[in-house]
Design a protein around this motif. Structure first.
Motif, PDB file in Angstrom:
ATOM      1  N   PHE A  55       1.267  -1.186   0.068  1.00 49.42           N
ATOM      2  CA  PHE A  55      -0.375  -0.033   0.275  1.00 49.42           C
ATOM      3  C   PHE A  55       1.207   1.095   0.361  1.00 49.42           C
ATOM      4  N   PHE A  56       2.211   1.678  -0.606  1.00 46.92           N
ATOM      5  CA  PHE A  56       3.385   2.724  -1.070  1.00 46.92           C
ATOM      6  C   PHE A  56       2.341   3.421  -0.778  1.00 46.92           C
ATOM      7  N   GLN A  57       0.547   3.831  -2.182  1.00 43.54           N
ATOM      8  CA  GLN A  57       0.861   4.723  -1.555  1.00 43.54           C
ATOM      9  C   GLN A  57      -0.413   5.243  -1.209  1.00 43.54           C
ATOM     10  N   VAL A  58      -0.941   4.670   0.176  1.00 44.02           N
ATOM     11  CA  VAL A  58      -1.489   4.758   1.162  1.00 44.02           C
ATOM     12  C   VAL A  58      -0.201   5.321   2.473  1.00 44.02           C
ATOM     13  N   ARG A  59       0.607   4.430   2.229  1.00 37.70           N
ATOM     14  CA  ARG A  59       1.369   4.715   3.123  1.00 37.70           C
ATOM     15  C   ARG A  59       2.656   5.756   3.172  1.00 37.70           C
ATOM     16  N   HIS A  60       2.684   6.201   2.468  1.00 39.64           N
ATOM     17  CA  HIS A  60       3.697   7.099   1.751  1.00 39.64           C
ATOM     18  C   HIS A  60       3.858   8.320   0.854  1.00 39.64           C
ATOM     19  N   LEU A  61       2.120   8.035   1.342  1.00 42.74           N
ATOM     20  CA  LEU A  61       1.360   9.801   0.599  1.00 42.74           C
ATOM     21  C   LEU A  61       2.080  10.511   1.258  1.00 42.74           C
ATOM     22  N   GLY A  62       2.180  10.917   1.927  1.00 41.44           N
ATOM     23  CA  GLY A  62       3.599  12.090   2.695  1.00 41.44           C
ATOM     24  C   GLY A  62       4.407  12.416   1.626  1.00 41.44           C
ATOM     25  N   TYR A  63       5.105  11.457   1.431  1.00 46.51           N
ATOM     26  CA  TYR A  63       6.323  11.617   1.243  1.00 46.51           C
ATOM     27  C   TYR A  63       6.051  12.194  -0.554  1.00 46.51           C
ATOM     28  N   ILE A  64       4.864  11.122  -1.336  1.00 46.20           N
ATOM     29  CA  ILE A  64       5.075  11.891  -2.725  1.00 46.20           C
ATOM     30  C   ILE A  64       4.372  12.867  -2.507  1.00 46.20           C
ATOM     31  N   PHE A  65       4.027  13.320  -1.232  1.00 46.14           N
ATOM     32  CA  PHE A  65       4.083  14.659  -1.690  1.00 46.14           C
ATOM     33  C   PHE A  65       4.730  15.940  -1.343  1.00 46.14           C
ATOM     34  N   SER A  66       5.801  15.181  -0.467  1.00 51.49           N
ATOM     35  CA  SER A  66       6.461  16.211  -0.403  1.00 51.49           C
ATOM     36  C   SER A  66       7.600  16.177  -1.081  1.00 51.49           C
ATOM     37  N   ARG A  67       7.809  14.994  -2.266  1.00 50.41           N
ATOM     38  CA  ARG A  67       8.385  14.782  -3.229  1.00 50.41           C
ATOM     39  C   ARG A  67       8.200  15.649  -4.219  1.00 50.41           C
TER      40      ARG A  67
END
Length: 493
Positions: free
Chosen positions: A34-46
């Motif tokens: 569930f990368f799109q959930v667990r790392h959603l914050g990281y996705i937005f930061s990058r």
């Protein structure tokens, strides 16, 4: 003809493609935990977070476009009239339940698009001018043909994909739907409105892909933000209808919608296929289109650009499309009998008066030319691949394409105006379904390479795992590929 095309559309967006989309999205979701959930914050930061940095750490990387120019061009190709007219039509065709399937497709599509963008960047090819280009046909050739030793068996897949992509050159909804709004707003013949849009499009694309990216970086954010603010205001004006609307979205997702306001109740299969088709048409996850522009971006790692793909789907569907769907539903306009772009226009007109008419017309015009401009960049990538070893052929092919690009959609618009025996959305669903089926199947086959790249990216930049110093993060960095390319260049000389 109409009955045949409707039957063909039902086959293309039938169980095989629906199951393939859900299975592929679920597979990547589970394999990435569930990368799109667990790392959603990281996705937005990058992605979003980097837009506020004064320095761009990718500026020294190889590429035609900066990451922001690439995302603006890609968003320009996806965020547009499909988010407005397309979603409004989805609600009238499939009922409120179609919105649930639109959301589910986008949730899975956040990873599907991350995968296709990552593969497009990894397998991209550098042309004779040192500029990288890529996309589904490139990872079919290199991933299937070379790495997996399929020989020439990748060619039929690339051919079918290319036919599907280029069918949108002849069958595009942007000119028709936008000219419909302009004609209704300004009281001019729709054919004249369509001609004005064509002239604006030629003005926009004449500077090439690089210039196009610079224009879209300015237009897309302004128009998107304006639309979102006005949409939120409409929802707040009808806040008492919001909870019943959300209940209908979830409640009718598996039951179909009841007959309301003259609309026949939609079957569950129609609800699902309509929601998924409009989601793909809007955010392009799985379609294989936007990876063509992402592949030309300056980036330090293929997965890094893939994060922009996930961000793009999130903004496109969970933000822009949701605003459209809710405004149409909470205002009650979806039961009025209006369809297509006229339905969206009525929502703004009835809530904001003449100001709403003018502002939505302006937004639709800008979205139309940015969408068509984004797709111009996609077609150019496919043509460059087609004529990759023939620079002179490539030059004249691209020049001819630039001259005739806006003509087929204009002719189709005239046909629909004066003959009108076809549904524009039936046509666009067919043209989006064919390449989506091929592309999603291919990225599922190449899933192993994506998972390797994701593991490497997490180790290098997210400090999860250990870095493999021998990992080639771009296909052309592999020693055997470098040697083959040098041999190819020597033979051309």
């Amino acid at each position: 003809m109409s009955n045949f095309l409707n039957a063909l559309n039902n086959i293309i967006w039938g169980p095989p493609l629906i199951i393939l989309m859900i299975v592929t999205g679920a597979y990547f979701t589970l394999r990435t935990k569930f990368f799109q959930v667990r790392h959603l914050g990281y996705i937005f930061s990058r992605t979003l977070g980097r837009l506020f940095h004064r320095t761009d750490e990718s500026a020294d990387e190889k590429g035609l476009l900066t990451p922001y120019e690439a995302i603006a061009t890609a968003v320009g190709g996806s965020v547009g009239f499909g988010n407005i007219a397309g979603v409004a039509t989805a609600v009238t065709t499939g009922g409120p339940g179609a919105v649930f399937w639109m959301w589910l497709t986008a949730f899975l599509g956040m990873l599907i698009k991350q995968v296709e963008v990552t593969l497009a960047v990894y397998y991209r090819r550098t042309d004779e001018n040192g500029v990288p280009y890529g996309g589904p046909t490139y990872y079919m050739e290199r991933g299937l043909g070379e790495e997996r030793h399929w020989g020439k068996l990748w060619l039929p897949l690339a051919f079918v994909f290319g036919i599907g992509i280029f069918s949108t050159f002849f069958i595009s909804a942007s000119t028709f739907t936008t000219s419909e709004v302009v004609a209704q707003s300004l009281g001019v013949p729709q054919a004249i409105a369509a001609l004005i849009i064509v002239l604006l499009l030629y003005f926009m694309i004449w500077g090439g892909v690089k210039k196009l990216g610079q224009i879209l970086t300015k237009l897309v954010p302004i128009m998107s933000l304006s639309y979102l603010i006005l949409g939120i205001i409409i929802i707040l004006m009808h806040l008492d209808n919001l909870l019943p609307t959300l209940g209908a979205i979830f409640g009718e997702a598996f039951t179909g919608s009841a007959a309301l306001g003259g609309f026949a109740g939609a079957s569950v299969s129609k609800v699902i296929s309509t929601g998924m088709a409009r989601s793909v048409y809007s955010n392009e996850a799985g379609w294989g289109s936007s990876p063509m522009i992402h592949a030309s971006s300056q980036t330090r790692h293929p997965v890094e650009q893939g994060l922009w793909g996930s961000f793009e789907v999130f903004v496109d569907t969970f933000v822009v499309c949701t605003i459209t769907a809710l405004t149409v539903l909470v205002s009650g306009e979806w039961t009025s009998g209006a369809t297509n772009a006229t339905l969206a226009l009525n929502v703004f007109t009835h809530n904001f008066g003449m100001f709403g008419t003018v502002i939505l017309t302006l937004i639709m015009v800008v979205f139309s030319i940015t969408t068509s401009g984004g797709w111009y960049a996609y077609y150019e990538v496919v043509l460059r691949h087609l004529a990759k070893n023939h620079p002179q052929v490539k030059k004249y092919l691209l020049l001819m394409f630039k001259y005739f690009y806006a003509v087929p959609p204009f002719l189709l618009t005239l046909y629909l105006i004066y003959v009108g025996d076809l549904s524009i959305w039936t046509l666009v669903d067919i043209t989006s379904g064919i390449p989506t089926f091929v592309n999603v199947a291919v990225i599922l086959i190449l899933s192993g390479q994506y998972l390797k790249l994701l593991k490497d990216y997490k180790a290098r930049y997210m400090h999860i795992g250990q870095v493999d110093p021998n990992m080639a993060i771009f296909y052309e960095d592999k020693p055997e590929v470098k040697a083959a390319l040098e041999k190819e260049k020597a033979a051309q000389k």
